[in-house]
Structure formats: structure tokens, C-alpha cells
Design a protein around this motif. Structure first.
Motif, mmCIF file in Angstrom:
data_model
loop_
_atom_site.group_PDB
_atom_site.id
_atom_site.type_symbol
_atom_site.label_atom_id
_atom_site.label_comp_id
_atom_site.label_asym_id
_atom_site.label_seq_id
_atom_site.Cartn_x
_atom_site.Cartn_y
_atom_site.Cartn_z
ATOM 1 N N ALA A 101 0.313 -1.278 0.179
ATOM 2 C CA ALA A 101 -0.091 -0.039 0.075
ATOM 3 C C ALA A 101 0.584 1.429 0.078
ATOM 4 O O ALA A 101 0.258 2.635 -0.358
ATOM 5 N N THR A 102 2.059 1.497 0.348
ATOM 6 C CA THR A 102 3.341 2.370 0.833
ATOM 7 C C THR A 102 4.133 2.624 -0.807
ATOM 8 O O THR A 102 4.010 3.145 -1.269
ATOM 9 N N VAL A 103 4.127 1.481 -1.285
ATOM 10 C CA VAL A 103 5.083 1.526 -2.480
ATOM 11 C C VAL A 103 4.749 2.067 -3.331
ATOM 12 O O VAL A 103 4.636 2.345 -4.842
ATOM 13 N N LEU A 104 3.106 1.302 -3.459
ATOM 14 C CA LEU A 104 2.258 0.798 -5.225
ATOM 15 C C LEU A 104 2.324 2.427 -6.106
ATOM 16 O O LEU A 104 2.015 2.458 -6.983
ATOM 17 N N PRO A 105 1.548 3.684 -4.497
ATOM 18 C CA PRO A 105 1.415 4.657 -5.355
ATOM 19 C C PRO A 105 3.176 5.303 -6.120
ATOM 20 O O PRO A 105 2.966 6.373 -6.698
ATOM 21 N N LEU A 106 3.920 5.334 -5.389
ATOM 22 C CA LEU A 106 5.293 5.781 -6.217
ATOM 23 C C LEU A 106 5.242 5.164 -7.515
ATOM 24 O O LEU A 106 5.984 5.750 -8.757
ATOM 25 N N TRP A 107 3.865 4.209 -8.412
ATOM 26 C CA TRP A 107 4.124 3.521 -9.931
ATOM 27 C C TRP A 107 3.827 4.806 -9.693
ATOM 28 O O TRP A 107 2.691 5.380 -9.975
#
Length: 360
Positions: free
Chosen positions: A15-21
Motif C-alpha cells: 500500500a505504501t510502495v504502489l503509489p510511487l508507480w
């Protein structure tokens, strides 16, 4: 318990890493919204790990470190919207009512039939401007009683959840309704004259959100915000933008909008002022916004009581104090921000030329 904590860690990390995409699908962009909730969950998970793990195994250290990093990352986004952060907009020292402007921004929720609650709030607080989102013909008929005291209006009643209305005590000129990106999603633009005689460029927005029931991608919303930001970036005019942007204050898109436009956010250092969802206290975030140029300082900002909608109304009082406000600074764009903005607008085939420029 170790297995459960490991699974929870993986979910928090995703949930934290995906928005970096930079993918604009709603499932990715939607994770920008619950950063406060994710920070709370990460904190609870970290405390659970400290209690249950013995840290004799290397993977316990890895899991706990991962959650700590996720917590710090989420806090980086949301801390500016707490009292731990310095103000971006100075508190006003001006008490002259001739230089003040009070705006109520209210997403009324089209099926909601509790118009009396909103009308009572208007009578109680006596704003200079009322902006309604999702207002259809029924809402227009109820709110038209305000015209005796707020005779300057812009009306666009629609049944598709994107109707908009503006009622103002102060004169509105050069008013225009524009469909900037999508044919059924309007925006409103006007030049407002303050009691002291100074002019303010006003933009009222309600772009469609990325969601399974609206647009699968966020690009339509993002493009609208970008072209409006670019249209006002170099103007010397006093400017205010308000509305339901269907985006949270701390998202990548809203930060990009602020960087490109140069506008200030009076919530920074004061609080989140979460306006949605009115019915679910744990699932709330700031979707209704007001941004303004350096010409203004802040008298007050507050979330108003429920009007039966899924949104709370937001009331903001600003003072027109150009000399005092010149000391304020917002976010600054870098090369990558400008390149991203160009990429998004080119994909949608839109540009700032389609944005009305009242008073220019």
C-alpha cells in the motif's frame, strides 16, 4: 502470530510502495487517499511487532524496519497538514471587513434533500460566496431563496453529479461555464469584486474522480488541474480556486497543481479539515479545497456541521493583504514536475488556452 504479522507487513509495504508507480489506474491512485489511516495501521503493526517478535531472527528485523520506513514515508506526506508544521499561509492581522472574503464550499450530494441545513448555515455565517457541487435543478430551486441577499449567480444544474452553482453577495463579472476536459463535467470561472474594490480571479472546479464507477484512470482529473494551474501560473491577478477536486491535499497530483500554479494552501500547519466521508469518521480525508495566491492571508478556516451530504462543507475567510502576503511561499516545481504535466496534458489533448481568464 508471526505469520499474521508478516502478512500484514507485506500489505502495508504494498500500500505504501504502489503509489510511487506513475500508473493512473484508480486502484493505484486511490492509495494516495488513506495515508493517515495507513500511518495509524503501520504504527499499530510496529508496536505489535515490538511486542511479539524476539528479534533473534534476521527476518524480524527486516519486517520491523520495513514497517518503520512505511510509517515514516506516510508521515512525510501528511505531517504538513498537522499543527506540527509551520504555516504556509500567515494568519491575518487585518480586521477590515472591506478587505475580507468568506467562502463556503459545499458538495451537497445530489440525492440529499436536506437543503434547509445548508440554507441555515448560510444565514448563520453570512458568507460572501456559496459554491455548491453536485447541485441539480431541485437544489437550484431550493437555493434560489438566497438570491435576495446573494444576487450574483452562476448556475449549471445537472443530474449527473456534476452540477454546480455559485451564489455571491459580491459582484461577479466575466462569468463563464467551461468544460475543460470532459464534455459533461463543468467548471466555473468569474471575476469577483471585493468590497474594497479590488478584483479577484475565481475558478470553481469539480473534476471527475478515478473510481470504478467514474473514470478508471485519474488522467482526466489530473489534466484539468494541470491546465488550470498553468493558466494562472504567471498572472499577477489575485486568484482563488475552490471546489471538490476529488483528490486529497497531499497527493502527487494536488502537490503538482500547487507547484505549477504557485497557489498556497491555508491548511498547511493548521490541520487536515477532512470533508469526506461525513458518515465514516475513520475513513475521512480532505477532498474539498481552497487555494489562493499570495495576495491573501487567513482569518479562519473551519469544517461546518453536517448538511446530510457525504461531504461536510468547508468555510474559509481570507483577507486581501498583498503587502503582508508577499512574504508567503508555497511549493516550487522542478524539471520532472513540468515534464510530467506535459505528458498528462498531451495524452488528453488539452492545454491552458481552453481555461477562461476572467479579468484579463
Amino acid at each position: 502470530m508471526s505469520l499474521a504479522l508478516s502478512v500484514c507487513t507485506i500489505l502495508i509495504v504494498l500500500a505504501t510502495v504502489l503509489p510511487l508507480w506513475k500508473n493512473s489506474h484508480w486502484t493505484i491512485r486511490g492509495l494516495d487517499f488513506p495515508r493517515l489511516q495507513l500511518a495509524v495501521l503501520a504504527s499499530a503493526l510496529l508496536f505489535s511487532q515490538l511486542y511479539f517478535f524476539n528479534f533473534t531472527a534476521w527476518h524480524h528485523w527486516l519486517l520491523a524496519s520495513s514497517v518503520l520506513l512505511c510509517l515514516l514515508w506516510q508521515l512525510w506526506w501528511i505531517l504538513p497538514y498537522t499543527r506540527l508544521w509551520p504555516y504556509e499561509v500567515l494568519s491575518s492581522e487585518n480586521t477590515n471587513p472591506e478587505r475580507q472574503l468568506t467562502i463556503i464550499t459545499a458538495n451537497v450530494l445530489t440525492p440529499n434533500r436536506n437543503a434547509d441545513s445548508l440554507i441555515q448555515l448560510v444565514k448563520q455565517h453570512k458568507p460572501d460566496v456559496l459554491v455548491t457541487l453536485e447541485s441539480d435543478l431541485w437544489w437550484q430551486q431550493q437555493l434560489d431563496c438566497l438570491e435576495t441577499e446573494m444576487p450574483f449567480t452562476i448556475k449549471c444544474p445537472l443530474d449527473n453529479l456534476y452540477g454546480m452553482h455559485v451564489y455571491s453577495r459580491l459582484a461577479l463579472t466575466d462569468s463563464e461555464i467551461a468544460y475543460l476536459v470532459e464534455d459533461d463535467v463543468p467548471s466555473m470561472h468569474a471575476l469577483l469584486t471585493l468590497k474594497c474594490g479590488n478584483k479577484v480571479r475565481m475558478h470553481f472546479l469539480h473534476p471527475a474522480p478515478p473510481s470504478p464507477t467514474e473514470n478508471e484512470q485519474s488522467i482526466e482529473r489530473d489534466a484539468e488541474l494541470i491546465i488550470v494551474a498553468r493558466s494562472i501560473a504567471d498572472t499577477p491577478q489575485a486568484t482563488i480556486i475552490t471546489g471538490d477536486l476529488n483528490d486529497v491535499a497531499w497527493s502527487r497530483t494536488t502537490r503538482l497543481f500547487r507547484k505549477l500554479s504557485g497557489l498556497l494552501d491555508p491548511r498547511v500547519g493548521r490541520g487536515m479539515f477532512n470533508t469526506f466521508h461525513a458518515s465514516y469518521p475513520f475513513l475521512r480525508w480532505p477532498l474539498d479545497h481552497l487555494f489562493h495566491s499570495q495576495h491573501f492571508t487567513l482569518n479562519q478556516i473551519q469544517r461546518l456541521p453536517s448538511i446530510g451530504s457525504d461531504h461536510f462543507a468547508l468555510m474559509t475567510t481570507l483577507s486581501y493583504t498583498p503587502s503582508h502576503g508577499a512574504e508567503q511561499n508555497g511549493l516550487t516545481p522542478v524539471k520532472e514536475d513540468k515534464e510530467l504535466a506535459t505528458e498528462i496534458t498531451q495524452q488528453q489533448g488539452v492545454n491552458k488556452k481552453s481555461v477562461p481568464e476572467p479579468g484579463k
